[in-house]
Design a protein around this motif. Sequence first.
Motif, PDB file in Angstrom:
ATOM      1  N   ARG A  14       2.282   8.896  28.329  1.00  0.00           N
ATOM      2  CA  ARG A  14       1.850   7.790  27.467  1.00  0.00           C
ATOM      3  C   ARG A  14       3.059   7.246  26.725  1.00  0.00           C
ATOM      4  NH1 ARG A  14      -3.523   8.330  25.393  1.00  0.00           N
ATOM      5  NH2 ARG A  14      -3.180   6.330  24.392  1.00  0.00           N
ATOM      6  N   ASN A  15       3.164   5.941  26.639  1.00  0.00           N
ATOM      7  CA  ASN A  15       4.199   5.271  25.863  1.00  0.00           C
ATOM      8  C   ASN A  15       3.524   4.604  24.682  1.00  0.00           C
ATOM      9  OD1 ASN A  15       6.759   5.507  27.554  1.00  0.00           O
ATOM     10  ND2 ASN A  15       5.256   4.809  29.041  1.00  0.00           N
ATOM     11  N   LEU A  16       3.789   5.127  23.500  1.00  0.00           N
ATOM     12  CA  LEU A  16       3.163   4.647  22.270  1.00  0.00           C
ATOM     13  C   LEU A  16       4.268   4.212  21.322  1.00  0.00           C
ATOM     14  CD1 LEU A  16       0.755   7.666  22.146  1.00  0.00           C
ATOM     15  CD2 LEU A  16       0.109   5.337  22.771  1.00  0.00           C
ATOM     16  N   ASP A  17       3.967   3.307  20.439  1.00  0.00           N
ATOM     17  CA  ASP A  17       5.015   2.772  19.582  1.00  0.00           C
ATOM     18  C   ASP A  17       4.425   2.376  18.239  1.00  0.00           C
ATOM     19  OD1 ASP A  17       7.492   1.858  18.802  1.00  0.00           O
ATOM     20  OD2 ASP A  17       7.357  -0.032  19.892  1.00  0.00           O
ATOM     21  N   ASP A  18       5.014   2.896  17.170  1.00  0.00           N
ATOM     22  CA  ASP A  18       4.600   2.474  15.843  1.00  0.00           C
ATOM     23  C   ASP A  18       5.704   2.752  14.839  1.00  0.00           C
ATOM     24  OD1 ASP A  18       4.368   5.139  14.769  1.00  0.00           O
ATOM     25  OD2 ASP A  18       2.365   5.290  15.602  1.00  0.00           O
ATOM     26  N   ASP A  19       5.457   2.378  13.599  1.00  0.00           N
ATOM     27  CA  ASP A  19       6.463   2.546  12.546  1.00  0.00           C
ATOM     28  C   ASP A  19       6.746   4.010  12.257  1.00  0.00           C
ATOM     29  OD1 ASP A  19       6.463  -0.171  12.357  1.00  0.00           O
ATOM     30  OD2 ASP A  19       5.068  -0.235  10.667  1.00  0.00           O
TER      31      ASP A  19
ATOM     32  N   ALA B  34       6.336   6.637  14.585  1.00  0.00           N
ATOM     33  CA  ALA B  34       6.829   7.347  15.770  1.00  0.00           C
ATOM     34  C   ALA B  34       7.395   6.334  16.762  1.00  0.00           C
ATOM     35  CB  ALA B  34       5.719   8.172  16.395  1.00  0.00           C
ATOM     36  N   MET B  35       8.436   5.652  16.367  1.00  0.00           N
ATOM     37  CA  MET B  35       9.038   4.598  17.165  1.00  0.00           C
ATOM     38  C   MET B  35       9.330   5.082  18.589  1.00  0.00           C
ATOM     39  SD  MET B  35      12.490   2.499  16.240  1.00  0.00           S
ATOM     40  CE  MET B  35      13.622   3.830  16.542  1.00  0.00           C
ATOM     41  N   SER B  36       8.903   4.292  19.553  1.00  0.00           N
ATOM     42  CA  SER B  36       9.133   4.575  20.971  1.00  0.00           C
ATOM     43  C   SER B  36       8.686   5.971  21.368  1.00  0.00           C
ATOM     44  CB  SER B  36      10.614   4.388  21.321  1.00  0.00           C
ATOM     45  OG  SER B  36      11.015   3.064  21.070  1.00  0.00           O
ATOM     46  N   LEU B  37       7.493   6.348  20.966  1.00  0.00           N
ATOM     47  CA  LEU B  37       6.959   7.672  21.288  1.00  0.00           C
ATOM     48  C   LEU B  37       6.663   7.769  22.787  1.00  0.00           C
ATOM     49  CD1 LEU B  37       5.659  10.422  20.532  1.00  0.00           C
ATOM     50  CD2 LEU B  37       3.562   9.171  20.041  1.00  0.00           C
TER      51      LEU B  37
ATOM     52  N   VAL C 246      10.485  11.078  20.015  1.00  0.00           N
ATOM     53  CA  VAL C 246      10.001  10.561  18.741  1.00  0.00           C
ATOM     54  C   VAL C 246      11.267  10.206  17.971  1.00  0.00           C
ATOM     55  CG1 VAL C 246       8.707  11.010  16.617  1.00  0.00           C
ATOM     56  CG2 VAL C 246       7.962  12.071  18.760  1.00  0.00           C
ATOM     57  N   GLN C 247      11.586   8.915  17.923  1.00  0.00           N
ATOM     58  CA  GLN C 247      12.865   8.489  17.358  1.00  0.00           C
ATOM     59  C   GLN C 247      12.866   8.332  15.843  1.00  0.00           C
ATOM     60  OE1 GLN C 247      13.574   4.983  19.782  1.00  0.00           O
ATOM     61  NE2 GLN C 247      15.270   6.052  20.748  1.00  0.00           N
TER      62      GLN C 247
ATOM     63  N   VAL D 161      19.367  14.907  24.220  1.00  0.00           N
ATOM     64  CA  VAL D 161      20.706  14.335  24.291  1.00  0.00           C
ATOM     65  C   VAL D 161      20.945  13.539  25.577  1.00  0.00           C
ATOM     66  CG1 VAL D 161      21.839  16.358  25.293  1.00  0.00           C
ATOM     67  CG2 VAL D 161      23.138  14.825  23.813  1.00  0.00           C
ATOM     68  N   ASP D 162      20.300  13.908  26.680  1.00  0.00           N
ATOM     69  CA  ASP D 162      20.576  13.211  27.939  1.00  0.00           C
ATOM     70  C   ASP D 162      19.726  11.952  28.144  1.00  0.00           C
ATOM     71  OD1 ASP D 162      18.089  14.240  28.630  1.00  0.00           O
ATOM     72  OD2 ASP D 162      18.843  15.559  30.200  1.00  0.00           O
ATOM     73  N   GLY D 163      18.814  11.656  27.226  1.00  0.00           N
ATOM     74  CA  GLY D 163      18.021  10.432  27.310  1.00  0.00           C
ATOM     75  C   GLY D 163      16.983  10.415  28.418  1.00  0.00           C
ATOM     76  N   ARG D 164      16.608  11.561  28.919  1.00  0.00           N
ATOM     77  CA  ARG D 164      15.642  11.614  30.026  1.00  0.00           C
ATOM     78  C   ARG D 164      14.225  11.833  29.509  1.00  0.00           C
ATOM     79  NH1 ARG D 164      19.025  14.980  34.625  1.00  0.00           N
ATOM     80  NH2 ARG D 164      20.841  13.633  34.514  1.00  0.00           N
ATOM     81  N   TRP D 165      13.825  11.049  28.518  1.00  0.00           N
ATOM     82  CA  TRP D 165      12.499  11.207  27.905  1.00  0.00           C
ATOM     83  C   TRP D 165      11.395  10.952  28.906  1.00  0.00           C
ATOM     84  CZ3 TRP D 165      15.654   7.058  26.137  1.00  0.00           C
ATOM     85  CH2 TRP D 165      16.623   7.442  25.215  1.00  0.00           C
ATOM     86  N   ASP D 166      11.511   9.837  29.635  1.00  0.00           N
ATOM     87  CA  ASP D 166      10.478   9.474  30.616  1.00  0.00           C
ATOM     88  C   ASP D 166      10.405  10.498  31.745  1.00  0.00           C
ATOM     89  OD1 ASP D 166       9.901   7.153  29.172  1.00  0.00           O
ATOM     90  OD2 ASP D 166      11.331   5.951  30.329  1.00  0.00           O
ATOM     91  N   GLU D 167      11.575  10.910  32.245  1.00  0.00           N
ATOM     92  CA  GLU D 167      11.625  11.880  33.331  1.00  0.00           C
ATOM     93  C   GLU D 167      11.055  13.232  32.897  1.00  0.00           C
ATOM     94  OE1 GLU D 167      14.111   9.980  32.268  1.00  0.00           O
ATOM     95  OE2 GLU D 167      14.956   8.901  33.988  1.00  0.00           O
ATOM     96  N   ASN D 168      11.379  13.660  31.680  1.00  0.00           N
ATOM     97  CA  ASN D 168      10.859  14.930  31.170  1.00  0.00           C
ATOM     98  C   ASN D 168       9.348  14.878  31.004  1.00  0.00           C
ATOM     99  OD1 ASN D 168      13.466  15.924  31.133  1.00  0.00           O
ATOM    100  ND2 ASN D 168      13.765  15.555  28.965  1.00  0.00           N
ATOM    101  N   ALA D 169       8.847  13.771  30.479  1.00  0.00           N
ATOM    102  CA  ALA D 169       7.401  13.621  30.314  1.00  0.00           C
ATOM    103  C   ALA D 169       6.707  13.628  31.677  1.00  0.00           C
ATOM    104  CB  ALA D 169       7.082  12.333  29.552  1.00  0.00           C
ATOM    105  N   ALA D 170       7.287  12.933  32.657  1.00  0.00           N
ATOM    106  CA  ALA D 170       6.703  12.911  33.998  1.00  0.00           C
ATOM    107  C   ALA D 170       6.687  14.316  34.610  1.00  0.00           C
ATOM    108  CB  ALA D 170       7.477  11.948  34.899  1.00  0.00           C
ATOM    109  N   PHE D 171       7.762  15.080  34.387  1.00  0.00           N
ATOM    110  CA  PHE D 171       7.820  16.443  34.908  1.00  0.00           C
ATOM    111  C   PHE D 171       6.763  17.333  34.268  1.00  0.00           C
ATOM    112  CE2 PHE D 171       9.261  20.826  34.597  1.00  0.00           C
ATOM    113  CZ  PHE D 171       9.400  21.140  35.946  1.00  0.00           C
TER     114      PHE D 171
END
Length: 135
Positions: free
Chosen positions: A36-41, A43-46, A75-76, A84-94
Amino acid sequence: MGEKWNPSSASELGRIDLDEIEEMCSAATPGPWFVRNLDDDRAMSLVAVSTKMETGRGERWPHFDHQEMVAATLVQHPRYVDCVDGRWDENAAFIAMAREAVPKLVEEVKRLRELLYGESLRRPESSEADADENE
């Protein structure tokens, strides 16, 4: 049970405790899981793993149910989760994929062990010792 999974203790395929993995799978929140890609004040770019499918609406809190969330890979703001490696989407998919794949892999390995070692499901270490004793 209750112990955390330690991959270093399972360095050889024959030493992996499939029953322990199966117990952990059974104890976890039932699947399937989805990214899920959620976004708010708050949890920016959750980027999260959820029991509900992605809606494509990028819901903002409180318009998504926090009880559907299983894990977060980004959760930015505040900076709680941000690998650190920026693989948020890949980690979530895994993580989401693993919920379905791991139980299937355990089942397949058990089936193959049964084919290889017979009804007793002996581990490779014990089968060699048993063979030596029978000679």
